[in-house]
Design an enzyme around this catalytic site. Structure first.
Site, PDB file in Angstrom:
ATOM      1  N   HIS A  67       0.827  -1.215   0.000  1.00 47.49           N
ATOM      2  CA  HIS A  67       0.000   0.000   0.000  1.00 47.49           C
ATOM      3  C   HIS A  67       0.858   1.260   0.000  1.00 47.49           C
ATOM      4  O   HIS A  67       1.839   1.343   0.738  1.00 47.49           O
ATOM      5  CB  HIS A  67      -0.929   0.015   1.229  1.00 47.49           C
ATOM      6  CG  HIS A  67      -2.063  -0.944   1.114  1.00 47.49           C
ATOM      7  ND1 HIS A  67      -1.891  -2.310   1.179  1.00 47.49           N
ATOM      8  CD2 HIS A  67      -3.384  -0.740   0.906  1.00 47.49           C
ATOM      9  CE1 HIS A  67      -3.069  -2.905   1.025  1.00 47.49           C
ATOM     10  NE2 HIS A  67      -3.989  -1.979   0.862  1.00 47.49           N
ATOM     11  N   PRO A  68       0.466   2.243  -0.805  1.00 46.10           N
ATOM     12  CA  PRO A  68       1.190   3.520  -0.782  1.00 46.10           C
ATOM     13  C   PRO A  68       0.790   4.297   0.472  1.00 46.10           C
ATOM     14  O   PRO A  68      -0.305   4.109   1.002  1.00 46.10           O
ATOM     15  CB  PRO A  68       0.640   4.231  -2.023  1.00 46.10           C
ATOM     16  CG  PRO A  68      -0.771   3.722  -2.141  1.00 46.10           C
ATOM     17  CD  PRO A  68      -0.727   2.289  -1.683  1.00 46.10           C
ATOM     18  N   GLN A  85      -5.777   6.651  -6.013  1.00 44.26           N
ATOM     19  CA  GLN A  85      -5.887   8.086  -6.328  1.00 44.26           C
ATOM     20  C   GLN A  85      -7.296   8.594  -6.011  1.00 44.26           C
ATOM     21  O   GLN A  85      -7.479   9.630  -5.353  1.00 44.26           O
ATOM     22  CB  GLN A  85      -5.546   8.278  -7.818  1.00 44.26           C
ATOM     23  CG  GLN A  85      -5.802   9.669  -8.384  1.00 44.26           C
ATOM     24  CD  GLN A  85      -4.757  10.685  -7.932  1.00 44.26           C
ATOM     25  OE1 GLN A  85      -3.601  10.313  -7.708  1.00 44.26           O
ATOM     26  NE2 GLN A  85      -5.150  11.928  -7.798  1.00 44.26           N
ATOM     27  N   ARG A  86      -8.304   7.840  -6.457  1.00 39.83           N
ATOM     28  CA  ARG A  86      -9.701   8.249  -6.196  1.00 39.83           C
ATOM     29  C   ARG A  86      -9.994   8.275  -4.708  1.00 39.83           C
ATOM     30  O   ARG A  86     -10.637   9.183  -4.192  1.00 39.83           O
ATOM     31  CB  ARG A  86     -10.669   7.268  -6.880  1.00 39.83           C
ATOM     32  CG  ARG A  86     -10.910   7.561  -8.349  1.00 39.83           C
ATOM     33  CD  ARG A  86     -12.208   6.929  -8.834  1.00 39.83           C
ATOM     34  NE  ARG A  86     -12.203   5.474  -8.727  1.00 39.83           N
ATOM     35  CZ  ARG A  86     -11.677   4.665  -9.644  1.00 39.83           C
ATOM     36  NH1 ARG A  86     -11.100   5.153 -10.723  1.00 39.83           N
ATOM     37  NH2 ARG A  86     -11.723   3.349  -9.493  1.00 39.83           N
ATOM     38  N   ALA A 123      -9.457   5.168   3.084  1.00 41.32           N
ATOM     39  CA  ALA A 123      -9.510   6.626   2.952  1.00 41.32           C
ATOM     40  C   ALA A 123     -10.903   7.106   2.550  1.00 41.32           C
ATOM     41  O   ALA A 123     -11.322   8.191   2.943  1.00 41.32           O
ATOM     42  CB  ALA A 123      -8.472   7.090   1.927  1.00 41.32           C
TER      43      ALA A 123
HETATM   44  N1  3AL Z   1      -1.969   3.650   3.142  1.00 39.96           N
HETATM   45  C1  3AL Z   1      -3.246   3.423   2.786  1.00 39.96           C
HETATM   46  O1  3AL Z   1      -4.123   3.265   3.615  1.00 39.96           O
HETATM   47  N2  3AL Z   1      -3.512   3.402   1.464  1.00 39.96           N
HETATM   48  C2  3AL Z   1      -4.770   3.134   0.983  1.00 39.96           C
HETATM   49  N3  3AL Z   1      -5.974   3.473   1.657  1.00 39.96           N
HETATM   50  C3  3AL Z   1      -6.929   3.637   0.730  1.00 39.96           C
HETATM   51  O2  3AL Z   1      -8.114   3.916   0.963  1.00 39.96           O
HETATM   52  N4  3AL Z   1      -6.411   3.501  -0.518  1.00 39.96           N
HETATM   53  C4  3AL Z   1      -5.080   3.246  -0.422  1.00 39.96           C
HETATM   54  O3  3AL Z   1      -4.248   3.114  -1.323  1.00 39.96           O
END
Ligand code: 3AL
Length: 173
Positions: A67-68, A85-86, A123
């Site tokens: 995961h970024p 990105q979204r 996110a």
């Molecule tokens: N670090 C992390 O939580 N990355 C993620 N979270 C999310 O909703 N999309 C992602 O790439």
């Protein structure tokens, strides 16, 4: 897309469509394809999650490491996956001020130094203040508990991505 369409996909198409349900882990979609047919979205999702649950701890940590960072360098450089990105945009992380970005970068670095994997959070269900709060809170938890929490977030992200692909309403998470 309905479940019959999913069940009719050949391997290549399935991995193209579902390869990023778990961020940058197309291997999981490749393994799940062998389990078809699926009876519905929940059934499909169950196979993705069962694969994660069956991994040894090193594999589970490996998933997290794919995961970024949230609001990190990849966002700045524009090298995130389209999905990430979204999600980061919907959390308001693309329009942070420099101070806020720096504060998050510091917290992300502390988290990574403590646990050995990046801070992961769905996110789409969040906003900048909540990301900061959760990061600061989770930073001090015992590692085994934090691994479980982080994998739960991976599953929330996967659930939202799958629901979007199948045009279904996501469950209340
Ligand atoms: N670090 C992390 O939580 N990355 C993620 N979270 C999310 O909703 N999309 C992602 O790439």
């Amino acid at each position: 897309m309905d479940i019959e369409k999913v069940n009719s996909m050949d391997f290549g198409e399935f991995v193209d469509v579902f390869g990023n349900v778990i961020e940058r882990c197309p291997l999981i979609a490749a393994a799940v394809w062998s389990q078809r047919p699926f009876s519905n979205l929940e059934d499909l999702e169950k196979h993705f999650f069962a694969f994660i649950d069956a991994l040894p701890q090193s594999g589970q940590e490996g998933i997290l490491r794919c995961h970024p960072d949230l609001a990190g360098r990849e966002l700045q450089r524009g090298t995130l996956t389209a999905e990430s990105q979204r999600e980061q945009r919907s959390a308001g992380l693309t329009s942070l001020g420099a101070d806020e970005r720096l504060r998050l970068a510091e917290l992300n670095a502390q988290y990574r130094a403590r646990f050995g994997f990046p801070f992961v959070l769905a996110a789409r269900l969040s906003d900048p203040a909540a990301v900061r709060r959760e990061l600061a809170r989770r930073l001090h938890r015992p590692p085994a508990q934090e691994l479980r929490t982080a994998l739960g977030e991976v599953k929330k992200i996967g659930h939202l991505r799958l629901a979007e692909l199948l045009g279904a309403h996501p469950a209340t998470l």
